[in-house]
Design an enzyme around this catalytic site. Structure first.
Site, mmCIF file in Angstrom:
data_model
loop_
_atom_site.group_PDB
_atom_site.id
_atom_site.type_symbol
_atom_site.label_atom_id
_atom_site.label_comp_id
_atom_site.label_asym_id
_atom_site.label_seq_id
_atom_site.Cartn_x
_atom_site.Cartn_y
_atom_site.Cartn_z
ATOM 1 N N GLN A 16 0.774 -1.244 0.000
ATOM 2 C CA GLN A 16 0.000 0.000 0.000
ATOM 3 C C GLN A 16 0.809 1.300 0.000
ATOM 4 O O GLN A 16 0.488 2.245 -0.720
ATOM 5 C CB GLN A 16 -0.950 0.018 1.210
ATOM 6 C CG GLN A 16 -1.868 1.221 1.198
ATOM 7 C CD GLN A 16 -2.852 1.301 2.345
ATOM 8 O OE1 GLN A 16 -3.486 2.307 2.529
ATOM 9 N NE2 GLN A 16 -3.006 0.246 3.122
ATOM 10 N N ARG A 37 7.094 -9.102 -10.264
ATOM 11 C CA ARG A 37 7.715 -10.418 -10.459
ATOM 12 C C ARG A 37 6.912 -11.241 -11.460
ATOM 13 O O ARG A 37 5.688 -11.351 -11.316
ATOM 14 C CB ARG A 37 7.804 -11.168 -9.125
ATOM 15 C CG ARG A 37 9.181 -11.011 -8.485
ATOM 16 C CD ARG A 37 9.261 -11.753 -7.200
ATOM 17 N NE ARG A 37 8.351 -11.178 -6.199
ATOM 18 C CZ ARG A 37 8.278 -11.575 -4.961
ATOM 19 N NH1 ARG A 37 9.018 -12.573 -4.534
ATOM 20 N NH2 ARG A 37 7.454 -11.003 -4.115
ATOM 21 N N ALA A 97 11.460 -4.477 1.838
ATOM 22 C CA ALA A 97 12.058 -4.610 3.165
ATOM 23 C C ALA A 97 13.492 -4.070 3.090
ATOM 24 O O ALA A 97 14.109 -4.081 2.009
ATOM 25 C CB ALA A 97 12.056 -6.067 3.580
ATOM 26 N N ARG A 103 20.397 -6.009 -2.291
ATOM 27 C CA ARG A 103 20.647 -7.437 -2.568
ATOM 28 C C ARG A 103 20.419 -7.754 -4.041
ATOM 29 O O ARG A 103 21.039 -8.638 -4.602
ATOM 30 C CB ARG A 103 19.744 -8.322 -1.687
ATOM 31 C CG ARG A 103 20.166 -8.373 -0.223
ATOM 32 C CD ARG A 103 19.479 -9.512 0.511
ATOM 33 N NE ARG A 103 18.067 -9.266 0.745
ATOM 34 C CZ ARG A 103 17.568 -8.526 1.732
ATOM 35 N NH1 ARG A 103 18.387 -7.964 2.608
ATOM 36 N NH2 ARG A 103 16.271 -8.354 1.867
ATOM 37 N N VAL A 136 7.775 -3.737 8.279
ATOM 38 C CA VAL A 136 6.680 -3.045 8.964
ATOM 39 C C VAL A 136 5.430 -2.997 8.087
ATOM 40 O O VAL A 136 5.513 -2.752 6.888
ATOM 41 C CB VAL A 136 7.121 -1.604 9.337
ATOM 42 C CG1 VAL A 136 5.934 -0.753 9.773
ATOM 43 C CG2 VAL A 136 8.158 -1.631 10.449
ATOM 44 N N TYR A 137 4.289 -3.236 8.721
ATOM 45 C CA TYR A 137 2.991 -3.018 8.087
ATOM 46 C C TYR A 137 2.251 -1.893 8.827
ATOM 47 O O TYR A 137 2.647 -1.491 9.927
ATOM 48 C CB TYR A 137 2.145 -4.297 8.126
ATOM 49 C CG TYR A 137 2.559 -5.322 7.083
ATOM 50 C CD1 TYR A 137 2.244 -5.150 5.748
ATOM 51 C CD2 TYR A 137 3.263 -6.455 7.451
ATOM 52 C CE1 TYR A 137 2.613 -6.089 4.797
ATOM 53 C CE2 TYR A 137 3.640 -7.404 6.503
ATOM 54 C CZ TYR A 137 3.302 -7.212 5.166
ATOM 55 O OH TYR A 137 3.678 -8.136 4.223
ATOM 56 N N GLU A 138 1.157 -1.474 8.221
ATOM 57 C CA GLU A 138 0.382 -0.334 8.720
ATOM 58 C C GLU A 138 0.218 -0.266 10.248
ATOM 59 O O GLU A 138 0.589 0.703 10.886
ATOM 60 C CB GLU A 138 -1.016 -0.383 8.065
ATOM 61 C CG GLU A 138 -2.036 0.592 8.620
ATOM 62 C CD GLU A 138 -1.704 2.035 8.286
ATOM 63 O OE1 GLU A 138 -1.340 2.318 7.143
ATOM 64 O OE2 GLU A 138 -1.808 2.886 9.196
ATOM 65 N N ASP A 167 0.610 3.773 5.997
ATOM 66 C CA ASP A 167 0.834 3.406 4.597
ATOM 67 C C ASP A 167 0.512 4.561 3.656
ATOM 68 O O ASP A 167 1.393 5.147 3.038
ATOM 69 C CB ASP A 167 -0.051 2.210 4.223
ATOM 70 C CG ASP A 167 0.574 0.884 4.644
ATOM 71 O OD1 ASP A 167 1.792 0.844 4.828
ATOM 72 O OD2 ASP A 167 -0.164 -0.100 4.766
ATOM 73 N N GLY A 246 -7.925 19.721 19.486
ATOM 74 C CA GLY A 246 -7.595 21.128 19.270
ATOM 75 C C GLY A 246 -7.933 21.972 20.488
ATOM 76 O O GLY A 246 -8.308 21.455 21.541
ATOM 77 N N GLY A 247 -7.811 23.274 20.337
ATOM 78 C CA GLY A 247 -8.061 24.182 21.463
ATOM 79 C C GLY A 247 -9.538 24.415 21.726
ATOM 80 O O GLY A 247 -9.900 25.068 22.706
HETATM 81 N N1 COA Z 1 12.231 -9.441 -9.243
HETATM 82 C C1 COA Z 1 12.957 -10.176 -8.385
HETATM 83 N N2 COA Z 1 12.775 -10.126 -7.053
HETATM 84 C C2 COA Z 1 11.814 -9.319 -6.588
HETATM 85 C C3 COA Z 1 11.020 -8.517 -7.442
HETATM 86 C C4 COA Z 1 11.267 -8.608 -8.828
HETATM 87 N N3 COA Z 1 10.548 -7.902 -9.716
HETATM 88 N N4 COA Z 1 10.158 -7.824 -6.680
HETATM 89 C C5 COA Z 1 10.402 -8.168 -5.402
HETATM 90 N N5 COA Z 1 11.399 -9.059 -5.347
HETATM 91 C C6 COA Z 1 11.998 -9.689 -4.176
HETATM 92 C C7 COA Z 1 12.762 -8.710 -3.323
HETATM 93 O O1 COA Z 1 14.003 -8.436 -3.897
HETATM 94 C C8 COA Z 1 12.864 -9.497 -2.004
HETATM 95 O O2 COA Z 1 13.876 -10.454 -2.105
HETATM 96 P P1 COA Z 1 15.019 -10.715 -0.973
HETATM 97 O O3 COA Z 1 14.299 -10.767 0.340
HETATM 98 O O4 COA Z 1 15.581 -12.024 -1.391
HETATM 99 O O5 COA Z 1 15.980 -9.619 -1.024
HETATM 100 C C9 COA Z 1 11.548 -10.258 -1.989
HETATM 101 O O6 COA Z 1 11.000 -10.152 -3.314
HETATM 102 C C10 COA Z 1 10.490 -9.813 -1.034
HETATM 103 O O7 COA Z 1 10.535 -8.432 -0.758
HETATM 104 P P2 COA Z 1 10.072 -7.887 0.660
HETATM 105 O O8 COA Z 1 9.992 -6.415 0.569
HETATM 106 O O9 COA Z 1 10.941 -8.469 1.717
HETATM 107 O O10 COA Z 1 8.584 -8.473 0.746
HETATM 108 P P3 COA Z 1 7.815 -9.119 1.979
HETATM 109 O O11 COA Z 1 6.506 -9.515 1.415
HETATM 110 O O12 COA Z 1 8.559 -10.153 2.697
HETATM 111 O O13 COA Z 1 7.622 -7.883 2.996
HETATM 112 C C11 COA Z 1 6.863 -5.699 3.659
HETATM 113 C C12 COA Z 1 6.613 -6.936 2.779
HETATM 114 C C13 COA Z 1 5.811 -4.674 3.300
HETATM 115 C C14 COA Z 1 6.713 -6.072 5.137
HETATM 116 C C15 COA Z 1 8.278 -5.136 3.394
HETATM 117 O O14 COA Z 1 8.437 -4.929 2.018
HETATM 118 C C16 COA Z 1 8.574 -3.843 4.119
HETATM 119 O O15 COA Z 1 8.810 -3.798 5.330
HETATM 120 N N6 COA Z 1 8.591 -2.724 3.376
HETATM 121 C C17 COA Z 1 8.947 -1.428 3.905
HETATM 122 C C18 COA Z 1 7.851 -0.816 4.721
HETATM 123 C C19 COA Z 1 6.554 -0.751 4.000
HETATM 124 O O16 COA Z 1 6.409 -0.125 2.970
HETATM 125 N N7 COA Z 1 5.539 -1.358 4.618
HETATM 126 C C20 COA Z 1 4.171 -1.188 4.248
HETATM 127 C C21 COA Z 1 3.758 -1.887 3.091
HETATM 128 S S1 COA Z 1 2.108 -1.386 2.807
#
Ligand code: COA
Length: 420
Positions: A16, A37, A97, A103, A136-138, A167, A246-247
């Site tokens: 989001q 992906r 993340a 990476r 982190v999520y919302e 978010d 507020g005030g």
């Molecule tokens: N091609 C290849 N790999 C891809 C890709 C693509 N097009 N798109 C995503 N990936 C890979 C990433 O490189 C990552 O791989 P790695 O862990 O081996 O380095 C993997 O997919 C997953 O990414 P990640 O962001 O860790 O997803 P997740 O589903 O495990 O976590 C969140 C989701 C939201 C918790 C995390 O992304 C996060 O904390 N984001 C930052 C804060 C945030 O925006 N949170 C709110 C989201 S609404």
């Protein structure tokens, strides 16, 4: 002509927060290329589905006006395509993340070397510090940013809010940072990193509670219901129910029909400037000159009694009648509107705040539109892309690969199957 015509965004966002940001930019005319992906796409495509095998509302409502390319950033050929995208875009936006982009081999240094004008914008859960590596999520952001500890009823559990302030709120802030960096690039010719953390974003929106935290050192918070109820304050800002932040003191009050309608309530603010009108409308004209009620300070210890008296009046009217009567008297109040009522509100459709969108596999659905209106940059909300819908178009037209090169890229598995 739209405000961001000519700006191309490499959209590496998901879920989001990031998609909110790039959608806002797309609505103002940026060409947003969403990288997904192959065969999988943004996880939200399949989350909370209401119709089998159709992109969810979660996804469609966050990804309007974008193009989708399926691209594996971990495949060697995919990386080369990605490098070409980096060279032909103005901004890369991501909310992986922590460390995921590095990476994949796309560090800030590498991106800056490939395209010194590129702005790299990131959302993470936390900024630098003890939690910088956390996902982190919302709701985690709401809890870590001071919102949950200050939301809810006194003495009850901390509470998260329905507004996605972590978010969507942080997505909005990132969009502001990106546009500012684009403006600075006009002077310097160079990109920069733009970072927004969800904890920072939530805390920023909770500033009135940080204000109250400091006021607490100098005495009780007299406008809080807790004060009127004689309950002592602790060392941290307490949950204040529906008390106004507020005030001008305010509360949620029952309206006619509250027994059966969970949304038959109004928010009522006893603004000092409108106090005399409040006294008249609730049938307490004597309060206008009574020293116990005439001034804001005199009223503070009596707010419970005052709001209970106002509620006796609001309970005789519907929330819309209260609105009409008070609005005419300059008393600031607002009805509690349900999602059902908002979805049906014609004026919100007229301004494009709520839009109806047609989707090839889903059919018609409602979405929020652009909440910020620019008089010279009209917004037309277009449906979200199907997974990989624009892969061919982006390879051929944006990146100018030849048909043979595209065949090789496809053969490598970097971009998934060709869509017919
Ligand atoms: N091609 C290849 N790999 C891809 C890709 C693509 N097009 N798109 C995503 N990936 C890979 C990433 O490189 C990552 O791989 P790695 O862990 O081996 O380095 C993997 O997919 C997953 O990414 P990640 O962001 O860790 O997803 P997740 O589903 O495990 O976590 C969140 C989701 C939201 C918790 C995390 O992304 C996060 O904390 N984001 C930052 C804060 C945030 O925006 N949170 C709110 C989201 S609404």
């Amino acid at each position: 002509m739209t405000a961001l015509d000519g700006i191309r965004i490499l959209d590496f966002t998901h879920v989001q927060s990031g998609p909110t940001c790039t959608q806002l930019l797309a609505w103002f005319g940026a060409d947003v290329i969403k990288v997904e992906r192959p065969g999988v796409g943004d996880a939200t495509r399949s989350q909370l589905r209401d119709i089998p095998d159709v992109d969810s509302l979660y996804f469609t409502m966050l990804n309007h006006n974008k193009r989708s390319i399926e691209l594996n950033g971990k495949n060697e050929t995919g990386k080369a395509v990605l490098e070409r995208l980096v060279k032909s875009c103005d901004v890369l936006v991501e909310n992986f993340a922590p460390g995921a982009l590095d990476r994949m081999g796309f560090t800030w240094e590498h991106i800056h070397e490939l395209n010194p004008r590129m702005i790299v914008a990131s959302i993470k859960g936390f900024g630098p510090g003890p939690y910088e590596d956390c996902k982190v999520y919302e709701n985690i952001a709401q809890c870590a940013g001071g919102s949950a500890s200050t939301t809810g009823m006194f003495g009850d559990l901390p509470m998260v809010t329905g507004s996605q302030i972590g978010d969507s709120g942080t997505g909005l802030l990132l969009a502001y940072g990106i546009v500012t960096a684009l403006f600075q690039r006009e002077q310097t010719g160079l990109g920069q990193k733009v970072s927004a953390s969800m904890q920072d974003g939530v805390l920023n929106l909770c500033r009135v509670k940080l204000r109250d935290q400091q006021r607490l050192q100098h005495g009780p918070l007299e406008e809080y219901s807790q004060f009127g109820e004689g309950i002592p304050f602790g060392s941290a800002v307490p949950r204040a129910g529906n008390d106004s932040g507020g005030g001008q003191p305010g509360r949620i009050l029952k309206c006619k029909g509250w027994e059966s309608d969970p949304d038959s309530y109004t928010y009522f603010i006893t603004q000092a400037a409108a106090w005399k009108n409040v006294c008249d409308v609730i049938g307490k004209p004597e309060w206008k000159d009574d020293p116990d009620y005439a001034t804001p300070n005199a009223r503070l210890p009596r707010l419970q009694e005052i709001f209970a008296t106002i509620e006796q009046w609001t309970m005789t009217k519907t929330k819309f009648e209260v609105m009409d009567i008070c609005n005419a008297l300059d008393i600031p109040i607002g009805p509690i509107l349900s999602m059902e009522e908002l979805a049906e509100e014609q004026s919100l459709r007229d301004t494009g705040t709520i839009v109806e969108v047609d989707h090839p596999t889903r059919g018609k659905y409602l979405s929020v539109g652009q909440p910020v209106k620019l008089s010279a940059s009209p917004v037309e909300v277009k449906r979200s892309p199907l997974l990989g819908e624009h892969t061919q178009e982006i390879l051929a037209e944006v990146l100018e690969y030849s048909p043979d090169e595209i065949a090789d890229i496809r053969a490598s598995g970097a971009v998934g199957e060709a869509k017919t």
